[in-house]
Scaffold this active site. Structure first.
Site, PDB file in Angstrom:
ATOM      1  N   CYS A 163      17.566  34.676  35.212  1.00 55.16           N
ATOM      2  CA  CYS A 163      17.734  36.138  35.151  1.00 55.16           C
ATOM      3  C   CYS A 163      16.817  36.801  34.128  1.00 55.16           C
ATOM      4  O   CYS A 163      16.727  38.024  34.076  1.00 55.16           O
ATOM      5  CB  CYS A 163      19.185  36.482  34.852  1.00 55.16           C
ATOM      6  SG  CYS A 163      20.289  35.930  36.143  1.00 55.16           S
TER       7      CYS A 163
ATOM      8  N   ASN B 170      24.107  41.575  40.885  1.00 54.90           N
ATOM      9  CA  ASN B 170      23.141  40.833  40.076  1.00 54.90           C
ATOM     10  C   ASN B 170      22.102  40.193  41.005  1.00 54.90           C
ATOM     11  O   ASN B 170      22.409  39.242  41.719  1.00 54.90           O
ATOM     12  CB  ASN B 170      23.896  39.761  39.272  1.00 54.90           C
ATOM     13  CG  ASN B 170      22.983  38.938  38.378  1.00 54.90           C
ATOM     14  OD1 ASN B 170      21.760  39.007  38.495  1.00 54.90           O
ATOM     15  ND2 ASN B 170      23.577  38.154  37.504  1.00 54.90           N
TER      16      ASN B 170
ATOM     17  N   HIS C 197      19.726  43.688  31.861  1.00 58.20           N
ATOM     18  CA  HIS C 197      20.009  42.867  33.040  1.00 58.20           C
ATOM     19  C   HIS C 197      21.361  43.301  33.623  1.00 58.20           C
ATOM     20  O   HIS C 197      22.310  43.560  32.878  1.00 58.20           O
ATOM     21  CB  HIS C 197      20.038  41.398  32.624  1.00 58.20           C
ATOM     22  CG  HIS C 197      20.442  40.475  33.722  1.00 58.20           C
ATOM     23  ND1 HIS C 197      19.915  40.555  34.995  1.00 58.20           N
ATOM     24  CD2 HIS C 197      21.327  39.435  33.740  1.00 58.20           C
ATOM     25  CE1 HIS C 197      20.459  39.610  35.740  1.00 58.20           C
ATOM     26  NE2 HIS C 197      21.320  38.922  35.012  1.00 58.20           N
TER      27      HIS C 197
HETATM   28  O1  UT7 Z   1      23.128  36.625  35.250  1.00 59.90           O
HETATM   29  C1  UT7 Z   1      23.255  35.431  34.542  1.00 59.90           C
HETATM   30  C2  UT7 Z   1      24.205  35.555  33.441  1.00 59.90           C
HETATM   31  N1  UT7 Z   1      25.552  35.698  33.948  1.00 59.90           N
HETATM   32  C3  UT7 Z   1      26.402  36.518  33.360  1.00 59.90           C
HETATM   33  O2  UT7 Z   1      26.040  37.223  32.445  1.00 59.90           O
HETATM   34  C4  UT7 Z   1      27.815  36.501  33.855  1.00 59.90           C
HETATM   35  C5  UT7 Z   1      28.762  36.417  32.700  1.00 59.90           C
HETATM   36  N2  UT7 Z   1      30.155  36.311  33.084  1.00 59.90           N
HETATM   37  C6  UT7 Z   1      30.856  37.299  33.683  1.00 59.90           C
HETATM   38  O3  UT7 Z   1      30.309  38.317  34.014  1.00 59.90           O
HETATM   39  C7  UT7 Z   1      32.338  37.150  33.830  1.00 59.90           C
HETATM   40  O4  UT7 Z   1      32.771  36.029  33.087  1.00 59.90           O
HETATM   41  C8  UT7 Z   1      32.809  36.997  35.295  1.00 59.90           C
HETATM   42  C9  UT7 Z   1      32.605  38.285  36.041  1.00 59.90           C
HETATM   43  C10 UT7 Z   1      32.029  35.878  35.979  1.00 59.90           C
HETATM   44  C11 UT7 Z   1      34.288  36.676  35.333  1.00 59.90           C
HETATM   45  O5  UT7 Z   1      35.033  37.651  34.613  1.00 59.90           O
HETATM   46  P1  UT7 Z   1      36.083  37.222  33.498  1.00 59.90           P
HETATM   47  O6  UT7 Z   1      36.706  38.454  33.000  1.00 59.90           O
HETATM   48  O7  UT7 Z   1      35.360  36.363  32.516  1.00 59.90           O
HETATM   49  O8  UT7 Z   1      37.134  36.427  34.335  1.00 59.90           O
HETATM   50  P2  UT7 Z   1      37.619  34.924  34.131  1.00 59.90           P
HETATM   51  O9  UT7 Z   1      36.618  33.988  34.693  1.00 59.90           O
HETATM   52  O10 UT7 Z   1      38.067  34.738  32.722  1.00 59.90           O
HETATM   53  O11 UT7 Z   1      38.888  34.938  35.067  1.00 59.90           O
HETATM   54  C12 UT7 Z   1      40.043  35.736  34.756  1.00 59.90           C
HETATM   55  C13 UT7 Z   1      41.057  35.587  35.870  1.00 59.90           C
HETATM   56  C14 UT7 Z   1      41.312  34.132  36.265  1.00 59.90           C
HETATM   57  O12 UT7 Z   1      42.665  33.996  36.575  1.00 59.90           O
HETATM   58  P3  UT7 Z   1      43.682  33.348  35.510  1.00 59.90           P
HETATM   59  O13 UT7 Z   1      43.146  31.977  35.227  1.00 59.90           O
HETATM   60  O14 UT7 Z   1      43.635  34.251  34.308  1.00 59.90           O
HETATM   61  O15 UT7 Z   1      44.988  33.371  36.237  1.00 59.90           O
HETATM   62  C15 UT7 Z   1      40.480  33.950  37.508  1.00 59.90           C
HETATM   63  O16 UT7 Z   1      41.003  32.961  38.364  1.00 59.90           O
HETATM   64  O17 UT7 Z   1      40.559  36.240  37.049  1.00 59.90           O
HETATM   65  C16 UT7 Z   1      40.600  35.315  38.141  1.00 59.90           C
HETATM   66  N3  UT7 Z   1      39.487  35.647  39.040  1.00 59.90           N
HETATM   67  C17 UT7 Z   1      39.594  36.552  40.015  1.00 59.90           C
HETATM   68  N4  UT7 Z   1      40.614  37.320  40.426  1.00 59.90           N
HETATM   69  C18 UT7 Z   1      40.391  38.159  41.457  1.00 59.90           C
HETATM   70  C19 UT7 Z   1      38.229  35.137  39.017  1.00 59.90           C
HETATM   71  N5  UT7 Z   1      37.501  35.710  39.977  1.00 59.90           N
HETATM   72  C20 UT7 Z   1      38.330  36.585  40.618  1.00 59.90           C
HETATM   73  C21 UT7 Z   1      38.147  37.483  41.694  1.00 59.90           C
HETATM   74  N6  UT7 Z   1      39.187  38.241  42.063  1.00 59.90           N
HETATM   75  N7  UT7 Z   1      36.954  37.610  42.336  1.00 59.90           N
END
Ligand code: UT7
Length: 334
Positions: A116, A286, A256
């Protein structure tokens, strides 16, 4: 001898027609528009879904528009560099395909892999080639078909990404405009958190790798999020301080487009209001190497000669960095 600067003299872009909405994603995996909008900030993304078309197709469309807008003669292009993580083939380079499609006879071409962060590395590379005095006109392209490696059964990654490409012309000038400064870093400890498990030389493709879904993008989102916020915020603050830039004289921040919450964090660290931050994540998601030039493509008309721009990105590797650009033309005249 007068200093040679490298200035961006035009922008071209392309996104595929197909719009993949949050409603459609909600029918593929257990998610909903509200979660995607609050946790990521993406409403829809574009997908290149015609069979047989890869990244070079989008890169070619963007570069053709760029050549047209800048009135460039193909014979005058010295180099083409494509930043992509989703090349058409392992080899030859996507840039070499582009060279042929654009009819460039006097150019050398290669791909650059910095995930990225590709567009930041592209600007630095083009600026260095131009500063050498041996090259005068270079096309840089950020292009990715992320849909080719996203698992549309994985709700943690599939809402994030989209496809697109954008290109910039970089030219030599003795005027005090252009790519003025950069801080680029690579931290190889990022490998476990963001990668594709198979398909490279460590683990070549096999029935096993396909059966175990090892050809998809793998991301530990929470860890990547933390590194992205701290590294992008720190490096952006440093490049601003090094160049006497602050909230009063920064005209645009171009981050980004990975997550609206990361964009907010970077902007608030710089104390720059969101109306000075280029944001199009809601429409494209993205697009990896394409996010930064697609922002320029969308906001070109608002850019004025002399504007101070700070670009920043974070990606697999980890790669991260910031680039300071003094914009070289009035976008409203294009
Ligand atoms: O471009 C390259 C660099 N990449 C980035 O900069 C991406 C960086 N990371 C992120 O943007 C975020 O971490 C994500 C968007 C990927 C995820 O967001 P988050 O707030 O970190 O969510 P999480 O992974 O901590 O998940 C929180 C909860 C989980 O459930 P539990 O374990 O708390 O019950 C996930 O299972 O949200 C759940 N979850 C979803 N729920 C509904 C994960 N994906 C989804 C979804 N819909 N699509």
């Amino acid at each position: 001898m007068e200093k040679i600067n490298a200035v961006i003299t035009g922008v071209g872009g392309y996104v595929p027609d197909y719009v993949l909405t949050n409603e459609e994603i909600s029918r593929m995996v257990d998610t909903n528009d509200e979660w995607i909008m609050t946790r990521i900030g993406v409403k829809e993304r574009r997908i290149l879904n015609e069979e047989g078309l890869g990244t070079s197709y989008m890169a070619r469309k963007a570069a053709k528009q760029l050549m047209q807008k800048t009135g460039s003669n193909p014979d005058d292009i010295d180099a083409v560099i494509v930043a992509t993580t989703t090349p058409d083939y392992h080899f030859p380079s996507t840039a070499s395909i582009l060279c042929d499609k654009l009819g460039l006879k006097n150019a050398f071409a290669f791909d650059l892999q910095a995930a990225c962060c590709g567009f930041l590395y592209l600007m630095e590379t083009a600026a260095s080639l131009i500063a050498s005095g041996r090259h005068k006109k270079i096309i840089i392209v950020g292009a990715d078909k992320m849909s080719s490696m996203v698992n549309y059964q994985d709700r943690a990654t599939c809402p994030i990404f989209g496809d697109g490409a954008a290109a910039c012309m970089v030219e030599a000038t003795t005027e005090d405009y252009g790519i003025m400064d950069s801080i680029l870093r690579t931290d190889g400890k990022g490998l476990p958190f963001l990668h594709m498990k198979a398909g490279g030389s460590v683990c070549p493709p096999s029935y096993f790798t396909v059966d175990h879904k090892m050809h998809y993008l793998y991301q530990e989102g929470r860890t990547v999020f933390k590194y992205a916020v701290s590294n992008m915020s720190d490096i952006t603050a440093t490049i601003a301080a090094n160049n006497g830039l602050n909230k009063d004289n920064i005209d645009w921040v171009i981050p980004h487009q990975a997550n609206l919450r990361i964009i907010d964090a970077v902007a608030s660290r710089l104390e720059v209001p969101l109306d000075k931050v280029m944001i199009n994540i809601q429409r494209y998601g993205n697009t990896s190497g394409a996010t930064l030039p697609l922002c320029l493509w969308d906001y070109e008309k608002q850019l004025k000669k002399g504007d101070n721009l700070i670009f920043t990105a974070f990606g697999a590797g980890f790669t991260y960095g910031a680039v300071y650009v003094k914009w070289g033309y009035d976008g409203s005249k294009r």
